[in-house]
Enzyme design. Structure first.
Site, PDB file in Angstrom:
ATOM      1  N   PHE A 156      -2.810  54.121  59.510  1.00 57.74           N
ATOM      2  CA  PHE A 156      -3.795  55.088  60.111  1.00 57.74           C
ATOM      3  C   PHE A 156      -3.369  56.493  59.709  1.00 57.74           C
ATOM      4  O   PHE A 156      -4.384  57.407  59.904  1.00 57.74           O
ATOM      5  CB  PHE A 156      -3.753  54.948  61.645  1.00 57.74           C
ATOM      6  CG  PHE A 156      -2.375  55.784  62.360  1.00 57.74           C
ATOM      7  CD1 PHE A 156      -2.692  57.125  62.607  1.00 57.74           C
ATOM      8  CD2 PHE A 156      -1.342  55.040  62.735  1.00 57.74           C
ATOM      9  CE1 PHE A 156      -1.788  57.735  63.264  1.00 57.74           C
ATOM     10  CE2 PHE A 156      -0.478  55.869  63.450  1.00 57.74           C
ATOM     11  CZ  PHE A 156      -0.506  57.123  63.623  1.00 57.74           C
ATOM     12  N   LYS A 180      -7.483  46.646  52.940  1.00 60.90           N
ATOM     13  CA  LYS A 180      -7.419  46.489  54.361  1.00 60.90           C
ATOM     14  C   LYS A 180      -7.018  47.486  55.020  1.00 60.90           C
ATOM     15  O   LYS A 180      -5.603  47.899  55.149  1.00 60.90           O
ATOM     16  CB  LYS A 180      -6.635  45.145  54.709  1.00 60.90           C
ATOM     17  CG  LYS A 180      -6.905  44.449  55.935  1.00 60.90           C
ATOM     18  CD  LYS A 180      -6.918  45.304  57.418  1.00 60.90           C
ATOM     19  CE  LYS A 180      -5.785  45.632  57.941  1.00 60.90           C
ATOM     20  NZ  LYS A 180      -5.897  46.431  58.882  1.00 60.90           N
ATOM     21  N   GLU A 183      -7.209  49.505  61.164  1.00 65.56           N
ATOM     22  CA  GLU A 183      -8.369  49.457  62.239  1.00 65.56           C
ATOM     23  C   GLU A 183      -8.556  50.729  62.974  1.00 65.56           C
ATOM     24  O   GLU A 183      -9.482  50.813  63.810  1.00 65.56           O
ATOM     25  CB  GLU A 183      -7.963  48.087  62.840  1.00 65.56           C
ATOM     26  CG  GLU A 183      -7.030  48.136  63.853  1.00 65.56           C
ATOM     27  CD  GLU A 183      -5.563  47.491  63.142  1.00 65.56           C
ATOM     28  OE1 GLU A 183      -5.258  47.925  61.928  1.00 65.56           O
ATOM     29  OE2 GLU A 183      -4.772  46.937  63.842  1.00 65.56           O
ATOM     30  N   SER A 233       4.778  50.736  59.535  1.00 62.71           N
ATOM     31  CA  SER A 233       5.901  50.911  60.076  1.00 62.71           C
ATOM     32  C   SER A 233       6.992  49.821  59.423  1.00 62.71           C
ATOM     33  O   SER A 233       6.768  48.709  58.967  1.00 62.71           O
ATOM     34  CB  SER A 233       5.848  50.584  61.693  1.00 62.71           C
ATOM     35  OG  SER A 233       5.175  49.370  61.681  1.00 62.71           O
ATOM     36  N   CYS A 288       5.022  60.049  57.334  1.00 63.48           N
ATOM     37  CA  CYS A 288       6.460  59.371  56.914  1.00 63.48           C
ATOM     38  C   CYS A 288       7.312  60.519  56.428  1.00 63.48           C
ATOM     39  O   CYS A 288       8.437  60.238  56.170  1.00 63.48           O
ATOM     40  CB  CYS A 288       6.152  58.221  56.132  1.00 63.48           C
ATOM     41  SG  CYS A 288       5.545  58.700  54.596  1.00 63.48           S
ATOM     42  N   GLU A 389      12.373  56.509  64.617  1.00 65.05           N
ATOM     43  CA  GLU A 389      11.340  57.335  64.304  1.00 65.05           C
ATOM     44  C   GLU A 389      10.275  57.427  65.459  1.00 65.05           C
ATOM     45  O   GLU A 389       9.955  56.516  66.163  1.00 65.05           O
ATOM     46  CB  GLU A 389      10.564  56.447  63.270  1.00 65.05           C
ATOM     47  CG  GLU A 389       9.279  57.054  62.810  1.00 65.05           C
ATOM     48  CD  GLU A 389       8.453  56.462  61.802  1.00 65.05           C
ATOM     49  OE1 GLU A 389       8.334  55.222  61.981  1.00 65.05           O
ATOM     50  OE2 GLU A 389       8.163  56.953  60.845  1.00 65.05           O
TER      51      GLU A 389
HETATM   52  P1  NAD Z   1       1.540  49.587  61.333  1.00 69.25           P
HETATM   53  O1  NAD Z   1       2.612  49.148  60.650  1.00 69.25           O
HETATM   54  O2  NAD Z   1       1.259  49.409  62.794  1.00 69.25           O
HETATM   55  O3  NAD Z   1       0.342  49.456  60.511  1.00 69.25           O
HETATM   56  C1  NAD Z   1       0.088  49.556  59.386  1.00 69.25           C
HETATM   57  C2  NAD Z   1      -0.989  48.201  58.715  1.00 69.25           C
HETATM   58  O4  NAD Z   1      -0.365  47.085  58.992  1.00 69.25           O
HETATM   59  C3  NAD Z   1      -2.284  48.407  59.592  1.00 69.25           C
HETATM   60  O5  NAD Z   1      -3.247  48.051  58.566  1.00 69.25           O
HETATM   61  C4  NAD Z   1      -2.443  47.363  60.385  1.00 69.25           C
HETATM   62  O6  NAD Z   1      -3.301  46.587  60.769  1.00 69.25           O
HETATM   63  C5  NAD Z   1      -1.426  46.243  59.680  1.00 69.25           C
HETATM   64  N1  NAD Z   1      -0.517  45.512  60.881  1.00 69.25           N
HETATM   65  C6  NAD Z   1       0.293  46.310  62.098  1.00 69.25           C
HETATM   66  N2  NAD Z   1       0.882  45.217  62.317  1.00 69.25           N
HETATM   67  C7  NAD Z   1       0.686  44.174  61.687  1.00 69.25           C
HETATM   68  C8  NAD Z   1       1.599  42.787  61.880  1.00 69.25           C
HETATM   69  N3  NAD Z   1       2.259  42.586  62.842  1.00 69.25           N
HETATM   70  N4  NAD Z   1       1.229  41.763  60.776  1.00 69.25           N
HETATM   71  C9  NAD Z   1       0.663  42.289  59.740  1.00 69.25           C
HETATM   72  N5  NAD Z   1      -0.061  43.666  59.772  1.00 69.25           N
HETATM   73  C10 NAD Z   1       0.134  44.401  60.691  1.00 69.25           C
HETATM   74  O7  NAD Z   1       1.768  51.184  60.953  1.00 69.25           O
HETATM   75  P2  NAD Z   1       1.006  52.618  61.496  1.00 69.25           P
HETATM   76  O8  NAD Z   1       1.160  52.845  62.927  1.00 69.25           O
HETATM   77  O9  NAD Z   1      -0.651  52.395  61.126  1.00 69.25           O
HETATM   78  O10 NAD Z   1       1.227  53.732  60.653  1.00 69.25           O
HETATM   79  C11 NAD Z   1       2.468  54.547  61.071  1.00 69.25           C
HETATM   80  C12 NAD Z   1       3.829  53.871  60.276  1.00 69.25           C
HETATM   81  O11 NAD Z   1       3.615  54.032  58.878  1.00 69.25           O
HETATM   82  C13 NAD Z   1       5.025  54.986  60.429  1.00 69.25           C
HETATM   83  O12 NAD Z   1       6.255  54.237  60.733  1.00 69.25           O
HETATM   84  C14 NAD Z   1       5.036  55.874  59.255  1.00 69.25           C
HETATM   85  O13 NAD Z   1       6.341  56.247  58.909  1.00 69.25           O
HETATM   86  C15 NAD Z   1       4.802  54.619  58.123  1.00 69.25           C
HETATM   87  N6  NAD Z   1       4.203  55.332  57.041  1.00 69.25           N
HETATM   88  C16 NAD Z   1       4.967  55.085  55.908  1.00 69.25           C
HETATM   89  C17 NAD Z   1       4.547  55.731  54.446  1.00 69.25           C
HETATM   90  C18 NAD Z   1       5.551  55.641  53.349  1.00 69.25           C
HETATM   91  O14 NAD Z   1       5.214  55.812  52.327  1.00 69.25           O
HETATM   92  N7  NAD Z   1       6.897  55.189  53.574  1.00 69.25           N
HETATM   93  C19 NAD Z   1       3.472  56.433  54.510  1.00 69.25           C
HETATM   94  C20 NAD Z   1       2.736  56.621  55.516  1.00 69.25           C
HETATM   95  C21 NAD Z   1       3.053  56.028  56.795  1.00 69.25           C
END
Ligand code: NAD
Length: 491
Positions: A156, A180, A183, A233, A288, A389
């Site tokens: 997000f 994808k 959401e 994450s 991140c 984090e």
């Molecule tokens: P998230 O992991 O909750 O969700 C990311 C994506 O995965 C979304 O599209 C979501 O629909 C999907 N998703 C969520 N749970 C899932 C599951 N159990 N199984 C399959 N798909 C699932 O992350 P977020 O809250 O949207 O974003 C924040 C996180 O992203 C932070 O931890 C941040 O550090 C990380 N991030 C990392 C980078 C990087 O380059 N390393 C860059 C940006 C964000």
């Protein structure tokens, strides 16, 4: 449906084979985090929706892979132009769905557009190698070829930029692509696809498939998808890595972070404090690459704490579209509560909260998820707030005897996304570059964000895979290198 038409941004649909279509499942609301009012509704894609997207991608791939590379990059030049023309509208959408400030939103778009520009160089980027007389009378050539349909699952916090770490490269290398998006923030991605629809890109080369966990699982299990890029994450990144690999797919999965900054006695302290704080608080800490912990050489620790508190005091919490705002709201009430719980944990663990931004109310936005900067001093490595984090505007400060101890503290982290050093000494910079365990390193810069012509690094629990996003790494991810061996016995 009647309800969604009343919403400012209506219903977010899928884009498959050049056509907009309602996802089969009901989905969820999309809220403006500054007000918590619904601004849109996003449908979730079923197995058959995903299957339609894969089929469209496979059909398009048959022709697209044979389309000359010079022709494949022309839609990207058109896309870049459209992104420039629509950047104000895109930036406003980012503020509305994510909460970041308008300046941060424009910065995010610039970083996204950079990737489109780099992918336009694919005729050069895709070149592999050739060796004449590799063996007696034999020449050898390596050729990078596209593989089929790829998917990306994105978070997000950078809804405009992160899809562009992948999409332009997938397209220019001759693959088809499915996005994808999160959401929680699907509106900017929809706008990106509206702009792609205006380009000469053939139908079926790019697909937008909205959804949640079940949609991602379908993507991971679908036989027609060659590889998956993930950003999100750490626990989810690890799961995606395992499931995609178990299903025989290529996978690159970027995870969470806990970034450390080191400030030594030789640094310009005012400059270091300004950069370390702005990096910690930008996008409300939902980055991140955000700084989470600053380890300061003890001889300058007290001075540095004062400078950081003064910087925190200069911040303006508010709605992202107001020009003077420097910190917007957090993405959701649940996430705000999670960050507030971490602040409580820090206090109970014995760290001293020297700047307390918890008591904040914004006129006209009383229901928003606002939290001001929270600065802790005397954080120690055993504290939860120094290890996990937080993803909010929370910064911890801790003293260290010198650079050796500071690097040792930093390297205890399970994460390895980014790290910065503020110093006036080349010898310290060299030590840091050799010894710091993180994939993106910066010296005298608060945010170690690589330009699009370098890959976006990540190590330890911040990355699962081997080829990263952006630049040559992602080109290799999207292609297979075939080796040709050629012998003409008469020559
Ligand atoms: P998230 O992991 O909750 O969700 C990311 C994506 O995965 C979304 O599209 C979501 O629909 C999907 N998703 C969520 N749970 C899932 C599951 N159990 N199984 C399959 N798909 C699932 O992350 P977020 O809250 O949207 O974003 C924040 C996180 O992203 C932070 O931890 C941040 O550090 C990380 N991030 C990392 C980078 C990087 O380059 N390393 C860059 C940006 C964000």
């Amino acid at each position: 449906m009647a309800e969604t038409t009343k919403l400012q941004h209506g219903e977010v649909q899928n884009y498959v084979d050049g056509t907009w279509a309602t996802a089969s499942e009901d989905g969820q609301r999309v809220d403006n985090p500054a007000t918590n009012e619904s601004i849109a509704r996003v449908g979730f894609s079923s197995e058959s929706d995903v299957d339609d997207a894969v089929t469209a991608g496979q059909d398009a791939f048959k022709t697209w892979r044979r389309t000359p590379i010079e022709e494949r990059i022309q839609p990207l030049f058109e896309f870049k132009q459209l992104l420039e023309e629509h950047q104000d509208e895109l930036a406003e959408l980012l503020v509305q769905e994510h909460g970041k400030t308008i300046g941060e939103a424009k910065g995010e778009l610039r970083r996204g557009i950079e990737n489109v520009e780099v992918a336009c160089g694919m005729p050069t980027l895709m070149q592999a190698g050739h060796v004449e007389n590799a063996a007696p009378k034999i020449d050898e050539t390596a050729v990078r070829q596209p593989l089929g349909v790829f998917a990306a699952v994105t978070p997000f916090n950078f809804p405009g930029m992160i899809p562009l770490w992948f999409l332009p490269y997938a397209v220019a290398t001759g693959n088809s692509f499915i996005l994808k998006p999160s959401e929680q923030a699907p509106l900017t991605a929809r706008k990106l696809f509206e702009l792609l629809d205006e380009t000469s890109l053939p139908d079926g080369v790019v697909q937008l498939v909205n959804g949640g966990v079940d949609t991602v699982d379908t993507i991971l299990e679908h036989d027609g998808i060659e590889g998956v890029s993930f950003v999100g994450s750490t626990p989810v990144a690890e799961t995606i890595y395992e499931k995609a690999a178990a299903n025989g797919k290529r996978v690159q999965a970027q995870g969470g972070a806990k970034n450390h900054v080191i400030v030594t006695e030789s640094a310009n302290l005012e400059f270091a404090a300004e950069k370390a704080v702005s990096s910690a608080l930008a996008c409300s800490g939902e980055r991140c690459l955000a700084n989470d912990v600053v380890v300061v050489e003890e001889s300058v620790y007290e001075d540095f704490v004062d400078l950081v508190v003064a910087e925190a005091d200069r911040q303006v919490v508010g709605y992202g579209l107001n020009d003077d705002t420097t910190i917007g709201p957090l993405i959701s009430p649940e996430h705000e509560q999670r960050v507030r719980n971490y602040v409580e944990t820090g206090i109970s663990e014995g760290a001293e909260l020297v700047y307390d931004g918890r008591d904040v109310t914004i006129d006209g936005y009383e229901n928003g998820n606002f939290l001001g900067p929270c600065i802790f001093r005397d954080v120690t490595t055993d504290m939860v707030i120094s290890r996990e984090e937080i993803f909010g505007p929370v910064l911890g400060l801790m003293p260290a005897a010198g650079i050796d101890e500071a690097i040792e503290i930093m390297n205890q982290s399970q994460f390895g996304n980014a790290a910065s050093l503020f110093t006036g000494k080349g010898s310290e910079a060299k030590k840091f570059r050799h010894d710091a365990e993180a994939g993106n390193l910066a010296v005298n810069a608060g945010t170690a964000a690589p330009m699009a012509f370098f890959h976006f690094g990540g190590q330890k629990d911040s990355f699962f895979g081997d080829l990263h996003a952006q630049a040559e790494d992602v080109v290799r991810f999207y292609t297979d290198e075939t080796v040709y061996i050629e012998r003409w016995p008469d020559n």
